[in-house]
Design a protein around this motif. Structure first.
Motif, PDB file in Angstrom:
ATOM      1  N   ASN A 175      -4.630  -8.282  -0.168  1.00 42.23           N
ATOM      2  CA  ASN A 175      -4.820  -6.986  -0.814  1.00 42.23           C
ATOM      3  C   ASN A 175      -3.527  -6.170  -0.796  1.00 42.23           C
ATOM      4  O   ASN A 175      -3.123  -5.611  -1.822  1.00 42.23           O
ATOM      5  N   THR A 176      -2.869  -6.095   0.365  1.00 44.66           N
ATOM      6  CA  THR A 176      -1.636  -5.304   0.469  1.00 44.66           C
ATOM      7  C   THR A 176      -0.551  -5.873  -0.436  1.00 44.66           C
ATOM      8  O   THR A 176       0.205  -5.125  -1.072  1.00 44.66           O
ATOM      9  N   GLU A 177      -0.494  -7.181  -0.509  1.00 44.14           N
ATOM     10  CA  GLU A 177       0.497  -7.826  -1.371  1.00 44.14           C
ATOM     11  C   GLU A 177       0.308  -7.418  -2.830  1.00 44.14           C
ATOM     12  O   GLU A 177       1.266  -7.082  -3.534  1.00 44.14           O
ATOM     13  N   GLU A 178      -0.942  -7.431  -3.274  1.00 42.92           N
ATOM     14  CA  GLU A 178      -1.215  -7.047  -4.662  1.00 42.92           C
ATOM     15  C   GLU A 178      -0.900  -5.576  -4.904  1.00 42.92           C
ATOM     16  O   GLU A 178      -0.373  -5.207  -5.956  1.00 42.92           O
ATOM     17  N   MET A 179      -1.229  -4.714  -3.935  1.00 42.76           N
ATOM     18  CA  MET A 179      -0.961  -3.285  -4.102  1.00 42.76           C
ATOM     19  C   MET A 179       0.538  -3.003  -4.134  1.00 42.76           C
ATOM     20  O   MET A 179       1.003  -2.131  -4.884  1.00 42.76           O
ATOM     21  N   LEU A 180       1.316  -3.703  -3.341  1.00 42.01           N
ATOM     22  CA  LEU A 180       2.763  -3.507  -3.340  1.00 42.01           C
ATOM     23  C   LEU A 180       3.391  -3.988  -4.642  1.00 42.01           C
ATOM     24  O   LEU A 180       4.372  -3.404  -5.121  1.00 42.01           O
ATOM     25  N   ARG A 181       2.837  -5.035  -5.220  1.00 42.38           N
ATOM     26  CA  ARG A 181       3.379  -5.539  -6.483  1.00 42.38           C
ATOM     27  C   ARG A 181       3.085  -4.590  -7.642  1.00 42.38           C
ATOM     28  O   ARG A 181       3.789  -4.616  -8.667  1.00 42.38           O
ATOM     29  N   VAL A 182       2.041  -3.781  -7.506  1.00 42.01           N
ATOM     30  CA  VAL A 182       1.694  -2.830  -8.563  1.00 42.01           C
ATOM     31  C   VAL A 182       2.696  -1.676  -8.626  1.00 42.01           C
ATOM     32  O   VAL A 182       2.891  -1.065  -9.677  1.00 42.01           O
ATOM     33  N   VAL A 183       3.341  -1.366  -7.508  1.00 46.52           N
ATOM     34  CA  VAL A 183       4.318  -0.268  -7.482  1.00 46.52           C
ATOM     35  C   VAL A 183       5.454  -0.579  -8.459  1.00 46.52           C
ATOM     36  O   VAL A 183       6.064  -1.650  -8.363  1.00 46.52           O
ATOM     37  N   PRO A 184       5.749   0.321  -9.387  1.00 45.43           N
ATOM     38  CA  PRO A 184       6.812   0.046 -10.375  1.00 45.43           C
ATOM     39  C   PRO A 184       8.156  -0.248  -9.716  1.00 45.43           C
ATOM     40  O   PRO A 184       8.560   0.447  -8.775  1.00 45.43           O
ATOM     41  N   HIS A 185       8.833  -1.248 -10.214  1.00 41.51           N
ATOM     42  CA  HIS A 185      10.133  -1.612  -9.646  1.00 41.51           C
ATOM     43  C   HIS A 185      11.181  -0.531  -9.910  1.00 41.51           C
ATOM     44  O   HIS A 185      12.183  -0.433  -9.185  1.00 41.51           O
ATOM     45  N   ASP A 186      10.951   0.299 -10.932  1.00 44.33           N
ATOM     46  CA  ASP A 186      11.890   1.381 -11.230  1.00 44.33           C
ATOM     47  C   ASP A 186      12.005   2.355 -10.072  1.00 44.33           C
ATOM     48  O   ASP A 186      13.078   2.943  -9.850  1.00 44.33           O
ATOM     49  N   LEU A 187      10.916   2.564  -9.346  1.00 44.94           N
ATOM     50  CA  LEU A 187      10.976   3.468  -8.198  1.00 44.94           C
ATOM     51  C   LEU A 187      11.921   2.927  -7.133  1.00 44.94           C
ATOM     52  O   LEU A 187      12.689   3.678  -6.511  1.00 44.94           O
ATOM     53  N   ARG A 188      11.863   1.630  -6.897  1.00 40.03           N
ATOM     54  CA  ARG A 188      12.764   1.023  -5.923  1.00 40.03           C
ATOM     55  C   ARG A 188      14.220   1.140  -6.385  1.00 40.03           C
ATOM     56  O   ARG A 188      15.109   1.500  -5.600  1.00 40.03           O
ATOM     57  N   GLU A 189      14.462   0.838  -7.660  1.00 38.83           N
ATOM     58  CA  GLU A 189      15.822   0.877  -8.171  1.00 38.83           C
ATOM     59  C   GLU A 189      16.389   2.286  -8.134  1.00 38.83           C
ATOM     60  O   GLU A 189      17.582   2.484  -7.832  1.00 38.83           O
ATOM     61  N   ALA A 190      15.554   3.278  -8.432  1.00 38.17           N
ATOM     62  CA  ALA A 190      16.021   4.663  -8.368  1.00 38.17           C
ATOM     63  C   ALA A 190      16.402   5.051  -6.946  1.00 38.17           C
ATOM     64  O   ALA A 190      17.396   5.745  -6.717  1.00 38.17           O
ATOM     65  N   SER A 191      15.627   4.595  -5.987  1.00 34.99           N
ATOM     66  CA  SER A 191      15.935   4.888  -4.591  1.00 34.99           C
ATOM     67  C   SER A 191      17.219   4.194  -4.150  1.00 34.99           C
ATOM     68  O   SER A 191      18.079   4.795  -3.479  1.00 34.99           O
ATOM     69  N   TYR A 192      17.373   2.926  -4.548  1.00 36.74           N
ATOM     70  CA  TYR A 192      18.601   2.200  -4.194  1.00 36.74           C
ATOM     71  C   TYR A 192      19.828   2.859  -4.829  1.00 36.74           C
ATOM     72  O   TYR A 192      20.914   2.913  -4.220  1.00 36.74           O
ATOM     73  N   ALA A 193      19.655   3.374  -6.053  1.00 26.83           N
ATOM     74  CA  ALA A 193      20.774   4.007  -6.745  1.00 26.83           C
ATOM     75  C   ALA A 193      21.240   5.274  -6.030  1.00 26.83           C
ATOM     76  O   ALA A 193      22.408   5.654  -6.131  1.00 26.83           O
ATOM     77  N   LEU A 194      20.340   5.911  -5.304  1.00 26.38           N
ATOM     78  CA  LEU A 194      20.694   7.103  -4.542  1.00 26.38           C
ATOM     79  C   LEU A 194      21.252   6.766  -3.166  1.00 26.38           C
ATOM     80  O   LEU A 194      21.533   7.665  -2.371  1.00 26.38           O
ATOM     81  N   GLY A 195      21.379   5.488  -2.868  1.00 31.44           N
ATOM     82  CA  GLY A 195      21.947   5.081  -1.596  1.00 31.44           C
ATOM     83  C   GLY A 195      20.956   4.991  -0.457  1.00 31.44           C
ATOM     84  O   GLY A 195      21.356   4.886   0.710  1.00 31.44           O
ATOM     85  N   VAL A 196      19.668   5.008  -0.750  1.00 30.05           N
ATOM     86  CA  VAL A 196      18.646   4.918   0.293  1.00 30.05           C
ATOM     87  C   VAL A 196      18.528   3.465   0.750  1.00 30.05           C
ATOM     88  O   VAL A 196      18.419   2.564  -0.089  1.00 30.05           O
ATOM     89  N   PRO A 197      18.529   3.205   2.045  1.00 29.43           N
ATOM     90  CA  PRO A 197      18.387   1.809   2.521  1.00 29.43           C
ATOM     91  C   PRO A 197      17.047   1.213   2.104  1.00 29.43           C
ATOM     92  O   PRO A 197      16.071   1.931   1.824  1.00 29.43           O
ATOM     93  N   LYS A 198      17.011  -0.098   2.098  1.00 33.82           N
ATOM     94  CA  LYS A 198      15.803  -0.780   1.626  1.00 33.82           C
ATOM     95  C   LYS A 198      14.606  -0.480   2.518  1.00 33.82           C
ATOM     96  O   LYS A 198      13.505  -0.240   2.027  1.00 33.82           O
ATOM     97  N   TRP A 199      14.809  -0.482   3.841  1.00 33.33           N
ATOM     98  CA  TRP A 199      13.684  -0.253   4.742  1.00 33.33           C
ATOM     99  C   TRP A 199      13.122   1.149   4.570  1.00 33.33           C
ATOM    100  O   TRP A 199      11.901   1.361   4.634  1.00 33.33           O
ATOM    101  N   LYS A 200      14.013   2.131   4.320  1.00 33.11           N
ATOM    102  CA  LYS A 200      13.530   3.505   4.126  1.00 33.11           C
ATOM    103  C   LYS A 200      12.843   3.658   2.770  1.00 33.11           C
ATOM    104  O   LYS A 200      11.894   4.439   2.623  1.00 33.11           O
ATOM    105  N   THR A 201      13.311   2.909   1.787  1.00 30.10           N
ATOM    106  CA  THR A 201      12.640   2.915   0.483  1.00 30.10           C
ATOM    107  C   THR A 201      11.215   2.400   0.606  1.00 30.10           C
ATOM    108  O   THR A 201      10.282   2.957   0.015  1.00 30.10           O
ATOM    109  N   ILE A 202      11.045   1.348   1.390  1.00 29.55           N
ATOM    110  CA  ILE A 202       9.706   0.787   1.589  1.00 29.55           C
ATOM    111  C   ILE A 202       8.803   1.786   2.314  1.00 29.55           C
ATOM    112  O   ILE A 202       7.650   2.004   1.922  1.00 29.55           O
TER     113      ILE A 202
END
Length: 303
Positions: A175-202
């Motif tokens: 269930n958690t795997e499916e819910m995490l995959r639903v999160v738009p990848h653009d949100l992750r990329e926007a966070s990475y672009a601002l210099g936020v570490p991956k663990w903090k983005t998660i």
């Protein structure tokens, strides 16, 4: 500068001016089939709920049902309550949840965010698929052979919890795997672009966004394991007394209480207690789902 728009160009073309009779008929047939399927699926559900409520409400409506145990009370005699079984169910489920939820969510995060096409990720996914279909009796026998036979521990509530962990973890992971995959990848990329570490983005973005679905899946997993009867039959002894210690001694639970009542005969008092235990279990599961929806609505990320 003023722009003039020709309204004739906004009118639908000939392909959209009408819907063919065949398509309308197909839509009506599909609507009838879907509505009939839903109604057909609701019939056994409502029947089960009506039966459990009508037969168990007499025992549950009594205040002593929630405040006393069956200690010193014969099964065939009216009186006593289900407090010992409620405490046992809550204790075993709490221990199982404390182990399963962190492990399941962390594993799902690894599979979605870190594993990629790695060999470990593929092996983990394969093992989760296998565990998802493992019957509860197999999990109970595995824990019995490992925990009791090999390690020499006594039958107890914690042994039941360990068997429930095997059943609960794959459900949470999937269930958690499916819910995490639903999160738009653009949100992750926007966070990475601002210099936020991956663990903090998660932690700050991905998990809060998927929180609603994750909590719902966890509650469904808890509801599944709370009603399992095979582990309590094999891994813990039955008792009519309250036992807060999950490590030592027999410890009852609502499924085990129902099984005890089933074996006790068909006396009216026995049947009342059996249906009362069933209704209590349904009531607790309903409360958990209501609480899960409240948590999801309150703490989920607002869009």
């Amino acid at each position: 500068m003023t722009m003039t728009i020709d309204s004739s160009k906004l009118e639908p073309g000939p392909g959209f001016s009408h819907i063919s009779t065949k398509r309308k008929a197909t839509n009506r047939v599909a609507s009838v089939i879907i509505s009939s399927s839903v109604a057909f699926a609701l019939i056994p559900l409502m029947w089960v709920l009506y039966t459990v409520i009508s037969r168990g409400i007499g025992a549950v409506a009594n205040a002593t049902w929630w405040t006393t145990s069956q200690k010193g009370v014969l099964y065939s005699v009216e009186g006593g309550g289900a407090l010992h079984a409620i405490i046992g169910t809550a204790t075993q489920t709490a221990i199982c949840s404390l182990i399963s939820i962190p492990v399941g969510v962390a594993t799902a995060i690894y599979l979605v965010e870190y594993a990629g096409n790695s060999r470990l990720g593929k092996i983990t996914t394969f093992m989760v698929d296998i565990l998802t279909g493992v019957p509860s009796i197999v999990a109970a026998l595995f824990v019995y052979s490992l925990w009791i036979v090999l390690f020499g521990f006594d039958r107890s509530g914690i042994a039941v919890s360990l068997a429930l962990v095997i059943l609960m973890i794959p459900v949470i992971i999937r269930n958690t795997e499916e819910m995490l995959r639903v999160v738009p990848h653009d949100l992750r990329e926007a966070s990475y672009a601002l210099g936020v570490p991956k663990w903090k983005t998660i932690v700050k973005i991905v998990l809060p966004t998927a929180l609603s679905g994750i909590v719902t899946g966890v509650m469904l997993a808890i509801a599944r394991v709370m009603g399992e009867s095979a582990p309590v039959l094999i891994l813990v002894g039955s008792t009519q007394s309250i036992n807060w210690d999950p490590v030592h001694g027999p410890q009852s639970s609502l499924p085990l209480m129902m099984l005890d009542m089933f074996k006790a005969g068909t006396a009216p008092a026995v049947l009342d207690k059996l249906w009362g235990a069933a209704l209590t279990l349904v009531f607790i599961i309903a409360l958990l789902n209501i609480g899960a929806r409240w948590i999801s609505a309150k703490f989920a990320t607002k869009h």
